[in-house]
Design a protein around this motif. Structure first.
Motif, PDB file in Angstrom:
ATOM      1  N   GLY A  54       0.938  -1.624  -0.452  1.00  0.00           N
ATOM      2  CA  GLY A  54      -0.400   0.055  -0.120  1.00  0.00           C
ATOM      3  C   GLY A  54       1.119   1.189  -0.040  1.00  0.00           C
ATOM      4  N   LYS A  55       2.165   1.500   0.566  1.00  0.00           N
ATOM      5  CA  LYS A  55       2.663   3.017   0.662  1.00  0.00           C
ATOM      6  C   LYS A  55       3.209   2.954  -0.913  1.00  0.00           C
ATOM      7  CE  LYS A  55       6.977   3.956   3.990  1.00  0.00           C
ATOM      8  NZ  LYS A  55       5.772   5.095   4.502  1.00  0.00           N
ATOM      9  N   LEU A  58       0.608   4.773  -2.242  1.00  0.00           N
ATOM     10  CA  LEU A  58       0.606   6.008  -1.412  1.00  0.00           C
ATOM     11  C   LEU A  58       2.093   6.752  -2.161  1.00  0.00           C
ATOM     12  CD1 LEU A  58      -0.684   8.492   0.171  1.00  0.00           C
ATOM     13  CD2 LEU A  58       0.572   6.832   2.002  1.00  0.00           C
ATOM     14  N   ASP A  59       2.620   6.190  -2.215  1.00  0.00           N
ATOM     15  CA  ASP A  59       4.323   7.582  -3.044  1.00  0.00           C
ATOM     16  C   ASP A  59       3.626   7.698  -4.279  1.00  0.00           C
ATOM     17  OD1 ASP A  59       4.906   6.784   0.189  1.00  0.00           O
ATOM     18  OD2 ASP A  59       6.627   5.058  -0.911  1.00  0.00           O
ATOM     19  N   ILE A  60       3.279   7.058  -4.826  1.00  0.00           N
ATOM     20  CA  ILE A  60       2.861   7.656  -6.542  1.00  0.00           C
ATOM     21  C   ILE A  60       2.209   8.519  -6.767  1.00  0.00           C
ATOM     22  CG2 ILE A  60       2.734   6.488  -8.272  1.00  0.00           C
ATOM     23  CD1 ILE A  60       3.676   3.575  -8.186  1.00  0.00           C
ATOM     24  N   ALA A  61       1.474   8.206  -5.437  1.00  0.00           N
ATOM     25  CA  ALA A  61       0.267   9.053  -5.982  1.00  0.00           C
ATOM     26  C   ALA A  61       0.538  10.152  -5.335  1.00  0.00           C
ATOM     27  CB  ALA A  61      -0.963   8.498  -5.019  1.00  0.00           C
ATOM     28  N   CYS A  62       1.056  10.769  -4.310  1.00  0.00           N
ATOM     29  CA  CYS A  62       1.578  12.157  -3.605  1.00  0.00           C
ATOM     30  C   CYS A  62       2.755  12.467  -4.654  1.00  0.00           C
ATOM     31  CB  CYS A  62       1.840  11.213  -2.290  1.00  0.00           C
ATOM     32  SG  CYS A  62       0.463  11.064  -1.170  1.00  0.00           S
ATOM     33  N   SER A 160      10.401   7.506  -0.260  1.00  0.00           N
ATOM     34  CA  SER A 160       9.859   7.324   0.147  1.00  0.00           C
ATOM     35  C   SER A 160       8.935   8.634   1.147  1.00  0.00           C
ATOM     36  CB  SER A 160       8.971   6.056   1.061  1.00  0.00           C
ATOM     37  OG  SER A 160       7.922   6.037   1.332  1.00  0.00           O
ATOM     38  N   VAL A 161       7.272   8.591   0.886  1.00  0.00           N
ATOM     39  CA  VAL A 161       6.919  10.153   1.322  1.00  0.00           C
ATOM     40  C   VAL A 161       7.197  10.211   2.513  1.00  0.00           C
ATOM     41  CG1 VAL A 161       4.671  11.802   1.537  1.00  0.00           C
ATOM     42  CG2 VAL A 161       5.220  10.712  -0.165  1.00  0.00           C
ATOM     43  N   ILE A 162       6.870   9.053   3.472  1.00  0.00           N
ATOM     44  CA  ILE A 162       7.535   8.943   5.032  1.00  0.00           C
ATOM     45  C   ILE A 162       8.516   7.578   5.109  1.00  0.00           C
ATOM     46  CG2 ILE A 162       6.344   8.874   7.144  1.00  0.00           C
ATOM     47  CD1 ILE A 162       5.592  11.815   5.924  1.00  0.00           C
ATOM     48  N   GLY A 163       9.697   8.144   5.904  1.00  0.00           N
ATOM     49  CA  GLY A 163      10.149   7.222   6.537  1.00  0.00           C
ATOM     50  C   GLY A 163      11.677   8.012   6.955  1.00  0.00           C
ATOM     51  N   PRO A 164      12.775   7.354   7.819  1.00  0.00           N
ATOM     52  CA  PRO A 164      13.257   7.337   8.719  1.00  0.00           C
ATOM     53  C   PRO A 164      13.964   8.872   7.027  1.00  0.00           C
ATOM     54  CG  PRO A 164      13.776   5.691   8.754  1.00  0.00           C
ATOM     55  CD  PRO A 164      12.611   5.751   7.569  1.00  0.00           C
ATOM     56  N   ARG A 165      14.514   9.837   7.539  1.00  0.00           N
ATOM     57  CA  ARG A 165      15.771  10.633   6.392  1.00  0.00           C
ATOM     58  C   ARG A 165      16.511  10.137   6.313  1.00  0.00           C
ATOM     59  NH1 ARG A 165      14.327  14.145   3.047  1.00  0.00           N
ATOM     60  NH2 ARG A 165      16.324  14.701   2.866  1.00  0.00           N
ATOM     61  N   PRO A 166      16.774   9.834   4.905  1.00  0.00           N
ATOM     62  CA  PRO A 166      18.166   9.515   4.413  1.00  0.00           C
ATOM     63  C   PRO A 166      19.368  10.181   4.861  1.00  0.00           C
ATOM     64  CG  PRO A 166      17.153  10.461   3.035  1.00  0.00           C
ATOM     65  CD  PRO A 166      15.912  10.843   3.673  1.00  0.00           C
ATOM     66  N   ASN A 216       6.099   0.391  13.654  1.00  0.00           N
ATOM     67  CA  ASN A 216       5.014  -0.134  13.656  1.00  0.00           C
ATOM     68  C   ASN A 216       4.884   1.486  12.698  1.00  0.00           C
ATOM     69  OD1 ASN A 216       2.215   0.445  14.749  1.00  0.00           O
ATOM     70  ND2 ASN A 216       2.242   2.155  15.396  1.00  0.00           N
ATOM     71  N   VAL A 217       4.295   0.818  11.634  1.00  0.00           N
ATOM     72  CA  VAL A 217       4.642   1.742  10.199  1.00  0.00           C
ATOM     73  C   VAL A 217       3.257   1.017   9.849  1.00  0.00           C
ATOM     74  CG1 VAL A 217       4.769   1.249   8.105  1.00  0.00           C
ATOM     75  CG2 VAL A 217       7.087   1.676   9.718  1.00  0.00           C
ATOM     76  N   SER A 218       2.491   2.347   9.661  1.00  0.00           N
ATOM     77  CA  SER A 218       0.937   2.193   9.064  1.00  0.00           C
ATOM     78  C   SER A 218       0.164   3.730   8.270  1.00  0.00           C
ATOM     79  CB  SER A 218       0.224   2.404  10.525  1.00  0.00           C
ATOM     80  OG  SER A 218       0.085   3.231  11.082  1.00  0.00           O
ATOM     81  N   PHE A 219      -0.481   3.083   7.814  1.00  0.00           N
ATOM     82  CA  PHE A 219      -1.167   4.631   7.274  1.00  0.00           C
ATOM     83  C   PHE A 219      -2.031   5.920   7.637  1.00  0.00           C
ATOM     84  CE2 PHE A 219      -5.141   5.623   5.059  1.00  0.00           C
ATOM     85  CZ  PHE A 219      -4.510   6.565   3.857  1.00  0.00           C
TER      86      PHE A 219
END
Length: 330
Positions: A54-55, A58-62, A160-166, A216-219
């Motif tokens: 699912g993520k 969401l990434d492609i759409a955003c 990804s849109v959300i995740g730990p900053r590289p 706890n990765v969640s939508f």
């Protein structure tokens, strides 16, 4: 033809074109992505259904929506960068991303709008960051507009849109295996650390927020971080620079300055980062930076002024003294 059918056809065409563009960009990104093969592997983490499937939707759409809606902004910022800083307009840098099947990080090219000049000294070496970072560049960073091109990283699947900053590759070489667990999630444009202090918090706190995120990765969690990011970056316009530094302090520099690693370990990990980046040796600019950090670590002195009030409880004095002791640089 009915309006509903036209709309359905148009929507289908947009979705199809987006899917094709994302696939093409992903294949292209794979050619420039490589493995950090000199680093020890870490244990993989099991992903849930949302994170695994699912993520990405969401990434492609955003990312697509951002590129389309903010296309005038992209063009405007690009024109200003070209006018004020020259070419190239985009700044690319290798950053550690999601770990591969063997438990080692992949390294991908991250895109940003350029914020520094290419000014050099008489020997042809780049001048320090604080000299090359212009007022316009600071403004781009403070408004986070320099991050806009990362939408293409999201589209090509490296982010990804959300995740730990590289972080930087040279930051990764100083991380413990527990801290590198952040790389079991795809790096993000924003994350928990960015909405809980950004560069105003310590490295340990940043890495701790990243570990909390991967647990706890969640939508719902991602959507909340998106709204918090918009509020902090665009409404409150919180900057990303750290105190009086032109750029955020490297993890290794921080550890050396705080006496948490010795000089030999520091240089060894800096060299390892260079090798991961294709055998790149430490250049004169980096060597100068390393020397300054080492000198700073040896010569730092602090003065503390603590006010006390007549009617304060005595235990507050003990808490204040303990706090200072815990934060003292060895």
């Amino acid at each position: 033809m009915k309006k509903s059918k036209k709309f359905a056809l148009l929507t289908g065409a947009v979705v199809g074109a987006t899917a094709i563009a994302a696939h093409v960009m992903k294949k292209k990104a794979e050619k420039t992505t490589y493995e950090a093969d000199l680093i020890e592997p870490i244990e993989k983490r099991k992903m849930g259904l949302y994170e695994k499937y699912g993520k990405r939707i969401l990434d492609i759409a955003c990312a697509t929506a951002a590129i389309v809606v903010f296309s005038p902004l992209y063009l405007g910022v690009a024109a200003l960068v070209k006018l004020k800083l020259g070419s190239p307009v985009l700044f690319t840098q290798d950053r550690p991303g999601l770990i591969g099947k063997d438990g080692k990080e992949t390294v991908f090219k991250m895109y940003k709008f350029r914020t520094m000049t290419d000014e050099r000294d008489e020997n042809g070496e780049l001048l320090p960051d604080d000299v090359r970072l212009t007022k316009f560049g600071k403004w781009l960073r403070n408004t986070s507009l320099d991050e806009l091109p990362e939408a293409f990283n999201i589209l090509n699947g490296t982010m990804s849109v959300i995740g730990p900053r590289p972080q930087l590759v040279r930051d990764m070489t100083f991380m413990t295996k527990e801290q590198r667990a952040r790389h079991t999630a795809k790096p993000g444009l924003s994350g928990l650390a960015q909405v809980n202090g950004r560069n105003g918090i310590s490295w340990e706190e940043k890495l701790d927020w990243d570990r909390k995120y991967i647990q706890n990765v969640s939508f719902a969690g991602d959507v909340k971080i998106i709204f918090d990011t918009v509020k902090k970056a665009f409404i409150k316009q919180e900057g990303i620079t750290q105190d009086d530094m032109a750029t955020a302090e490297d993890f290794g520099d921080y550890l050396l300055r705080m006496g948490k690693v010795d000089v030999d370990t520091y240089r060894e990990n800096q060299a390892k980062a260079g090798e991961i980046l294709g055998g790149k040796s430490i250049d004169k600019k980096d060597s100068s930076r390393i020397e300054k950090v080492e000198q700073s670590a040896k010569s730092q002195k602090y003065s503390v002024l603590m006010s006390l009030y007549k009617k304060e409880k005595p235990e507050y004095l003990r808490l204040a003294i303990d706090s200072m002791i815990n934060q003292t640089v060895p």
